[in-house]
Design a protein around this motif. Structure first.
Motif, PDB file in Angstrom:
ATOM      1  N   LEU A  51       0.849  -1.195   0.000  1.00 53.22           N
ATOM      2  CA  LEU A  51       0.000   0.000   0.000  1.00 53.22           C
ATOM      3  C   LEU A  51       0.884   1.245   0.000  1.00 53.22           C
ATOM      4  O   LEU A  51       1.186   1.800   1.057  1.00 53.22           O
ATOM      5  CB  LEU A  51      -0.922  -0.004   1.237  1.00 53.22           C
ATOM      6  CG  LEU A  51      -1.854  -1.217   1.394  1.00 53.22           C
ATOM      7  CD1 LEU A  51      -2.482  -1.233   2.775  1.00 53.22           C
ATOM      8  CD2 LEU A  51      -2.934  -1.191   0.321  1.00 53.22           C
ATOM      9  N   THR A  70       1.077   4.429   2.789  1.00 55.33           N
ATOM     10  CA  THR A  70       0.073   3.863   3.697  1.00 55.33           C
ATOM     11  C   THR A  70      -0.491   4.898   4.669  1.00 55.33           C
ATOM     12  O   THR A  70       0.242   5.644   5.308  1.00 55.33           O
ATOM     13  CB  THR A  70       0.693   2.701   4.492  1.00 55.33           C
ATOM     14  OG1 THR A  70       1.253   1.755   3.563  1.00 55.33           O
ATOM     15  CG2 THR A  70      -0.362   2.016   5.338  1.00 55.33           C
ATOM     16  N   GLU A  80      -6.573   4.236   8.657  1.00 56.88           N
ATOM     17  CA  GLU A  80      -7.960   4.685   8.672  1.00 56.88           C
ATOM     18  C   GLU A  80      -8.623   4.484  10.037  1.00 56.88           C
ATOM     19  O   GLU A  80      -9.410   5.317  10.482  1.00 56.88           O
ATOM     20  CB  GLU A  80      -8.769   3.905   7.622  1.00 56.88           C
ATOM     21  CG  GLU A  80      -8.380   4.192   6.185  1.00 56.88           C
ATOM     22  CD  GLU A  80      -9.068   5.441   5.654  1.00 56.88           C
ATOM     23  OE1 GLU A  80     -10.305   5.414   5.461  1.00 56.88           O
ATOM     24  OE2 GLU A  80      -8.351   6.430   5.444  1.00 56.88           O
ATOM     25  N   ARG A 138      -5.301   2.131   4.086  1.00 54.51           N
ATOM     26  CA  ARG A 138      -5.551   2.380   2.670  1.00 54.51           C
ATOM     27  C   ARG A 138      -4.297   3.008   2.061  1.00 54.51           C
ATOM     28  O   ARG A 138      -3.460   3.587   2.761  1.00 54.51           O
ATOM     29  CB  ARG A 138      -6.754   3.282   2.454  1.00 54.51           C
ATOM     30  CG  ARG A 138      -6.565   4.724   2.894  1.00 54.51           C
ATOM     31  CD  ARG A 138      -7.804   5.548   2.554  1.00 54.51           C
ATOM     32  NE  ARG A 138      -7.693   6.915   3.018  1.00 54.51           N
ATOM     33  CZ  ARG A 138      -7.102   7.904   2.361  1.00 54.51           C
ATOM     34  NH1 ARG A 138      -6.542   7.658   1.177  1.00 54.51           N
ATOM     35  NH2 ARG A 138      -7.050   9.130   2.859  1.00 54.51           N
ATOM     36  N   SER A 139      -4.183   2.892   0.749  1.00 54.24           N
ATOM     37  CA  SER A 139      -3.041   3.472   0.048  1.00 54.24           C
ATOM     38  C   SER A 139      -3.246   4.968  -0.091  1.00 54.24           C
ATOM     39  O   SER A 139      -4.319   5.438  -0.467  1.00 54.24           O
ATOM     40  CB  SER A 139      -2.886   2.830  -1.334  1.00 54.24           C
ATOM     41  OG  SER A 139      -1.867   3.460  -2.061  1.00 54.24           O
ATOM     42  N   GLU A 194      -6.937   2.431  -5.293  1.00 54.99           N
ATOM     43  CA  GLU A 194      -8.157   2.052  -4.592  1.00 54.99           C
ATOM     44  C   GLU A 194      -7.917   0.913  -3.595  1.00 54.99           C
ATOM     45  O   GLU A 194      -8.856   0.321  -3.098  1.00 54.99           O
ATOM     46  CB  GLU A 194      -9.229   1.631  -5.601  1.00 54.99           C
ATOM     47  CG  GLU A 194      -9.611   2.715  -6.601  1.00 54.99           C
ATOM     48  CD  GLU A 194     -10.640   2.241  -7.599  1.00 54.99           C
ATOM     49  OE1 GLU A 194     -10.974   1.031  -7.549  1.00 54.99           O
ATOM     50  OE2 GLU A 194     -11.097   3.048  -8.421  1.00 54.99           O
ATOM     51  N   LYS A 195      -6.667   0.618  -3.320  1.00 50.76           N
ATOM     52  CA  LYS A 195      -6.358  -0.519  -2.453  1.00 50.76           C
ATOM     53  C   LYS A 195      -6.580  -0.166  -0.981  1.00 50.76           C
ATOM     54  O   LYS A 195      -6.244   0.924  -0.525  1.00 50.76           O
ATOM     55  CB  LYS A 195      -4.914  -0.976  -2.657  1.00 50.76           C
ATOM     56  CG  LYS A 195      -4.663  -1.626  -4.011  1.00 50.76           C
ATOM     57  CD  LYS A 195      -3.238  -2.136  -4.111  1.00 50.76           C
ATOM     58  CE  LYS A 195      -3.001  -2.823  -5.442  1.00 50.76           C
ATOM     59  NZ  LYS A 195      -1.614  -3.341  -5.558  1.00 50.76           N
ATOM     60  N   THR A 196      -7.163  -1.118  -0.272  1.00 49.78           N
ATOM     61  CA  THR A 196      -7.334  -1.016   1.178  1.00 49.78           C
ATOM     62  C   THR A 196      -6.791  -2.279   1.798  1.00 49.78           C
ATOM     63  O   THR A 196      -6.541  -3.285   1.116  1.00 49.78           O
ATOM     64  CB  THR A 196      -8.818  -0.854   1.556  1.00 49.78           C
ATOM     65  OG1 THR A 196      -9.555  -1.995   1.059  1.00 49.78           O
ATOM     66  CG2 THR A 196      -9.403   0.408   0.936  1.00 49.78           C
ATOM     67  N   TYR A 210      -4.701  -7.326   1.882  1.00 49.23           N
ATOM     68  CA  TYR A 210      -4.988  -6.116   1.120  1.00 49.23           C
ATOM     69  C   TYR A 210      -5.460  -6.462  -0.288  1.00 49.23           C
ATOM     70  O   TYR A 210      -5.295  -7.577  -0.784  1.00 49.23           O
ATOM     71  CB  TYR A 210      -3.746  -5.224   1.037  1.00 49.23           C
ATOM     72  CG  TYR A 210      -2.622  -5.810   0.220  1.00 49.23           C
ATOM     73  CD1 TYR A 210      -2.461  -5.493  -1.128  1.00 49.23           C
ATOM     74  CD2 TYR A 210      -1.703  -6.688   0.789  1.00 49.23           C
ATOM     75  CE1 TYR A 210      -1.440  -6.023  -1.870  1.00 49.23           C
ATOM     76  CE2 TYR A 210      -0.677  -7.223   0.056  1.00 49.23           C
ATOM     77  CZ  TYR A 210      -0.540  -6.882  -1.280  1.00 49.23           C
ATOM     78  OH  TYR A 210       0.478  -7.433  -2.017  1.00 49.23           O
ATOM     79  N   SER A 237     -13.963  -3.095   1.926  1.00 46.86           N
ATOM     80  CA  SER A 237     -13.412  -3.325   3.267  1.00 46.86           C
ATOM     81  C   SER A 237     -14.032  -4.558   3.907  1.00 46.86           C
ATOM     82  O   SER A 237     -13.380  -5.235   4.718  1.00 46.86           O
ATOM     83  CB  SER A 237     -13.655  -2.094   4.145  1.00 46.86           C
ATOM     84  OG  SER A 237     -15.041  -1.777   4.198  1.00 46.86           O
TER      85      SER A 237
END
Length: 244
Positions: free
Chosen positions: A180, A183, A186, A200-201, A207-209, A223, A228
């Motif tokens: 990510l 990073t 969140e 999340r990135s 759009e990576k979490t 990931y 989520s």
């Protein structure tokens, strides 16, 4: 009657004049060579070293292919054909598109449990083999030994997206940065009694979490470019297997 012996026969008309000695041509006599005749082509010029060469003809625009041109053309065609074959073979073996877009074939099978069992014999952390509900599919599994042993398994989520699970002795900064980029945390949360973080990135357009968890003797990161809920589902299943 015969002519007297001392009288020469009459010379043919035009060969000599009446007063010219025998054998001498008269200046008024016609030229004896065709080249001197009116309208005849002039005689080819000569040089001091010998007869002159005939004038060269201009090269034609439609020149016949030479051996050099033919060999070069054949080499170009052979190279083009070789490249085409390489491209076709590459597509057949490796496919096209990114890893996230590829799907596991229905008839392919990945033995994640068998790979995890072999990895556990050398790993210094409990290797996670999550048991997932219908809709999930195992894609690949690999254990890397060395200074930083790593267990990595990939899954296809119910919406056909790639979700990756990585496990080491702890969650390191290089692990997070590679998975990510940029990073961002969140949320802090607890799953299966283990402290975790929702991530999340921070890279623009990504759009990576993911979720990272730190246990007493393991570090877990899940990931992907999915919801989520899908990330949390795989993480909880992995923690459940580790604590079983």
């Amino acid at each position: 009657m015969h002519a007297p012996d001392d009288r020469a026969p009459d010379a043919p008309a035009g060969d000599r004049s009446p007063d010219a000695p025998a054998g001498v041509r008269s200046p008024d006599a016609p030229a004896g060579r065709a080249a001197d005749a009116p309208g005849a082509d002039p005689a080819p010029a000569t040089s001091a070293d010998g007869p002159a060469l005939a004038p060269q003809q201009p090269k034609s625009a439609y020149e016949l292919p030479s051996r050099k041109n033919t060999v070069l053309r054949n080499m170009v065609w052979a190279l083009a054909l070789t490249m085409a074959v390489v491209v076709v073979i590459g597509i057949a073996f490796f496919g096209v598109g990114s890893t996230d877009e590829r799907q596991t074939l229905e008839n392919s099978e990945v033995d994640v449990a068998g790979s995890a069992e072999r990895a556990q014999a050398v790993a210094d952390f409990p290797v996670a083999v999550p048991t997932m509900e219908d809709g999930w599919a195992e894609r690949s599994a690999r254990f890397t030994d060395g200074d930083s042993p790593r267990w990595k398994a990939e899954y296809t989520s119910p919406d056909s997206s790639l979700v990756t699970l990585i496990e080491e002795s702890d969650v390191s900064a290089p692990m997070l940065s590679a998975a990510l980029p940029g990073t961002l945390v969140e949320e802090e949360l607890t799953l299966q009694g283990v402290p975790c973080q929702a991530l999340r990135s921070g890279e623009d357009g990504s759009e990576k979490t993911g979720i990272s968890c730190e246990g007493e003797d393991f570090g877990l990161l899940v990931y992907g470019a999915v919801s989520s809920e899908a990330i949390r589902s795989l993480t909880e299943a992995a923690l459940a297997d580790i604590q079983a």
